[in-house]
Scaffold this motif. Structure first.
Motif, PDB file in Angstrom:
ATOM      1  N   UNK A  76      -3.848 -10.517   6.378  1.00  0.00           N
ATOM      2  CA  UNK A  76      -3.258  -9.409   5.607  1.00  0.00           C
ATOM      3  C   UNK A  76      -1.947  -8.947   6.233  1.00  0.00           C
ATOM      4  N   UNK A  77      -0.918  -8.881   5.405  1.00  0.00           N
ATOM      5  CA  UNK A  77       0.378  -8.351   5.842  1.00  0.00           C
ATOM      6  C   UNK A  77       0.626  -7.082   5.035  1.00  0.00           C
ATOM      7  N   UNK A  78       0.520  -5.931   5.687  1.00  0.00           N
ATOM      8  CA  UNK A  78       0.663  -4.657   4.974  1.00  0.00           C
ATOM      9  C   UNK A  78       2.144  -4.274   4.869  1.00  0.00           C
ATOM     10  N   UNK A  79       2.537  -3.927   3.649  1.00  0.00           N
ATOM     11  CA  UNK A  79       3.883  -3.401   3.407  1.00  0.00           C
ATOM     12  C   UNK A  79       3.718  -1.959   2.943  1.00  0.00           C
ATOM     13  N   UNK A  80       4.443  -1.032   3.564  1.00  0.00           N
ATOM     14  CA  UNK A  80       4.367   0.359   3.107  1.00  0.00           C
ATOM     15  C   UNK A  80       5.610   1.112   3.561  1.00  0.00           C
TER      16      UNK A  80
ATOM     17  N   UNK B 235      -0.660  -0.048  -4.623  1.00  0.00           N
ATOM     18  CA  UNK B 235       0.078   1.209  -4.438  1.00  0.00           C
ATOM     19  C   UNK B 235       0.496   1.725  -5.812  1.00  0.00           C
ATOM     20  N   UNK B 236      -0.485   2.125  -6.598  1.00  0.00           N
ATOM     21  CA  UNK B 236      -0.166   2.628  -7.939  1.00  0.00           C
ATOM     22  C   UNK B 236       0.837   3.778  -7.839  1.00  0.00           C
TER      23      UNK B 236
ATOM     24  N   UNK C   7       0.842  -1.195   0.000  1.00  0.00           N
ATOM     25  CA  UNK C   7       0.000   0.000   0.000  1.00  0.00           C
ATOM     26  C   UNK C   7       0.876   1.243   0.000  1.00  0.00           C
ATOM     27  N   UNK C   8       0.271   2.363  -0.369  1.00  0.00           N
ATOM     28  CA  UNK C   8       0.975   3.632  -0.215  1.00  0.00           C
ATOM     29  C   UNK C   8       0.352   4.375   0.957  1.00  0.00           C
ATOM     30  N   UNK C   9       0.999   4.257   2.110  1.00  0.00           N
ATOM     31  CA  UNK C   9       0.519   4.958   3.310  1.00  0.00           C
ATOM     32  C   UNK C   9       1.487   6.086   3.645  1.00  0.00           C
ATOM     33  N   UNK C  10       2.149   6.600   2.617  1.00  0.00           N
ATOM     34  CA  UNK C  10       3.113   7.687   2.803  1.00  0.00           C
ATOM     35  C   UNK C  10       2.341   8.997   2.974  1.00  0.00           C
TER      36      UNK C  10
ATOM     37  N   UNK D 139      -3.109  -6.986  -9.090  1.00  0.00           N
ATOM     38  CA  UNK D 139      -3.280  -5.556  -8.824  1.00  0.00           C
ATOM     39  C   UNK D 139      -4.546  -5.365  -7.993  1.00  0.00           C
ATOM     40  N   UNK D 140      -4.543  -4.345  -7.152  1.00  0.00           N
ATOM     41  CA  UNK D 140      -5.686  -4.085  -6.268  1.00  0.00           C
ATOM     42  C   UNK D 140      -6.694  -3.125  -6.874  1.00  0.00           C
ATOM     43  N   UNK D 141      -7.763  -2.850  -6.130  1.00  0.00           N
ATOM     44  CA  UNK D 141      -8.870  -2.000  -6.616  1.00  0.00           C
ATOM     45  C   UNK D 141      -8.402  -0.601  -7.000  1.00  0.00           C
ATOM     46  N   UNK D 142      -7.671   0.034  -6.063  1.00  0.00           N
ATOM     47  CA  UNK D 142      -7.227   1.404  -6.238  1.00  0.00           C
ATOM     48  C   UNK D 142      -6.285   1.504  -7.442  1.00  0.00           C
ATOM     49  N   UNK D 143      -5.406   0.529  -7.538  1.00  0.00           N
ATOM     50  CA  UNK D 143      -4.444   0.437  -8.642  1.00  0.00           C
ATOM     51  C   UNK D 143      -5.190   0.433  -9.980  1.00  0.00           C
ATOM     52  N   UNK D 144      -6.191  -0.447 -10.073  1.00  0.00           N
ATOM     53  CA  UNK D 144      -6.945  -0.578 -11.333  1.00  0.00           C
ATOM     54  C   UNK D 144      -7.714   0.691 -11.672  1.00  0.00           C
TER      55      UNK D 144
END
Length: 403
Positions: free
Chosen positions: A46-50, A149-150, A12-15, A171-176
């Motif tokens: 779920x293992x979140x990487x950011x 994380x597009x 994800x992009x949690x920046x 690819x995830x929802x937001x990415x698409x």
């Protein structure tokens, strides 16, 4: 795909912008709630990487994901979809172990745990080096990989690109959503096109601008980007932020702009202070003193920008016009947002905002809903417009959407 009890490595992009450990804008967090709720419903682990900020491969406590894990946990608990899934007390545990030594067993301590978050992935220098062994090690923690994380997908980093060699990748929802909106923009864009480029990350954008020149009618430089242009033009910029060694490429930008009939606009007047907390003084660009900091654009420049927007059919905006964190230096960014909002009533006008700070400005001005498309992706958004194949997209070879 049966996702029940599958371990999903979710990039994800949690920046998000942090000030003294507090999140000042939550757009990026809000956008990823749907995929989390979806995976929880499917009974995934779920293992979140950011990442957050630029710790350059070293541990920096100020850039811990702790406040983000806490905030995300709070948002998920009050999310309407989460009542049946969460019960009370579902936590997001931040994993602080060394990722190079960690094993699957260290992640989910009890069977009720559904989400863990790895500490800032950029604390490891191997991430930005796109290190193969590091990506392989990361992949052992999950069963499948999902990139949502597009906005990080223009980076050839281990958790974006190399990891896809070792796991079924999706690819995830937001990415698409971002990708299909950008495809639409690039295929249906109407001229005259104006691109407003600001913010402080100069080196990452400057090559892109050069490549975008043939496609654009106007480029407006504001923020940190404009300081380099002003210095190149022989003006003193005092102690304002700038990037070193950009003269050659700025020279090329001016030459290319002339060749392609693209108009380059940069500040005529600016708001300066002696420090970031100072009250603003408006000065012409030839009156900047050695101890001045340029922190916003001035009224004459705002006027030129508004006229340019008025005469455009498409506006792409990436990066604020000034140091908007201080309300005294928000005027430039606010006036740009307001002008685009007014112009949005014209059906032939198309506006796009990209980048975390730009989105923060839209939220502050409550103009978010007047943009046809807004993307938290800054660099990825510009590189896609430039026609580049982004490493993160290319890496998802099957380009499978998770349904």
């Amino acid at each position: 795909e049966n996702l029940s009890q599958k371990r999903v490595l979710l990039r994800l992009d949690l920046n998000v912008p942090l000030k003294n450990g507090f999140i000042t804008d939550e757009t990026r967090i809000d956008k990823i709630v749907p995929i989390l709720n979806f995976l929880i419903e499917k009974k995934s682990k779920i293992i979140i990487i950011s990442h957050v900020g630029r710790p350059k491969g070293k541990i920096d406590k100020k850039l811990s994901l702790k406040p983000i894990a806490e905030r995300l946990e709070y948002i998920l608990k009050k999310s309407p979809d989460s009542e049946s899934l969460y019960g009370s007390g579902q936590n997001i545990r931040l994993i602080k172990y060394d990722l190079k030594k960690i094993t699957k067993e260290n992640l989910f301590i009890n069977k009720n745990e559904k989400i863990v978050m790895l500490e800032n992935i950029r604390f490891y220098e191997e991430e930005e080096k796109n290190d193969n062994d590091f990506a392989k090690k990361l992949s052992t923690l999950g069963d499948i990989y999902v990139n949502d994380a597009f906005s990080c997908s223009h980076r050839s980093h281990a958790s974006i690109e190399k990891i896809t060699n070792y796991l079924p990748s999706f690819s995830g929802f937001q990415f698409n959503e971002e990708l299909s909106a950008l495809k639409k923009i690039t295929s249906e864009i109407k001229k005259p096109i104006t691109c407003i480029i600001g913010g402080s990350k100069i080196s990452t954008k400057i090559n892109i601008i050069k490549n975008l020149i043939p496609r654009l009618n106007n480029i407006i430089f504001v923020g940190g980007m404009a300081n380099n242009i002003l210095q190149f033009k022989g003006y003193s910029i005092g102690k304002s932020i700038k990037e070193e060694n950009c003269e050659t490429i700025i020279n090329e930008i001016f030459k290319d702009a002339e060749k392609h009939n693209c108009c380059l606009i940069y500040p005529e007047d600016v708001a300066v202070g002696k420090n970031k907390e100072d009250l603003p003084k408006i000065k012409k660009i030839n009156k900047i003193e050695d101890d001045d900091l340029i922190l916003d654009i001035g009224p004459e420049t705002i006027h030129v920008i508004k006229e340019t927007i008025e005469n455009s059919k498409t506006v792409l905006w990436n990066g604020p016009a000034g140091y908007f964190e201080n309300p005294n230096y928000r005027r430039g960014s606010f006036e740009i947002a307001k002008k685009i909002m007014e112009k949005s009533k014209d059906n032939a006008f198309y506006s796009v905002a990209g980048g975390g700070d730009t989105i923060a400005v839209l939220n502050l001005t409550k103009t978010f809903k007047y943009f046809n498309f807004s993307s938290t992706a800054g660099g990825a958004f510009l590189e896609y417009l430039e026609g580049k194949e982004l490493p993160g997209i290319k890496a998802l070879k099957w380009n499978v959407r998770i349904k």
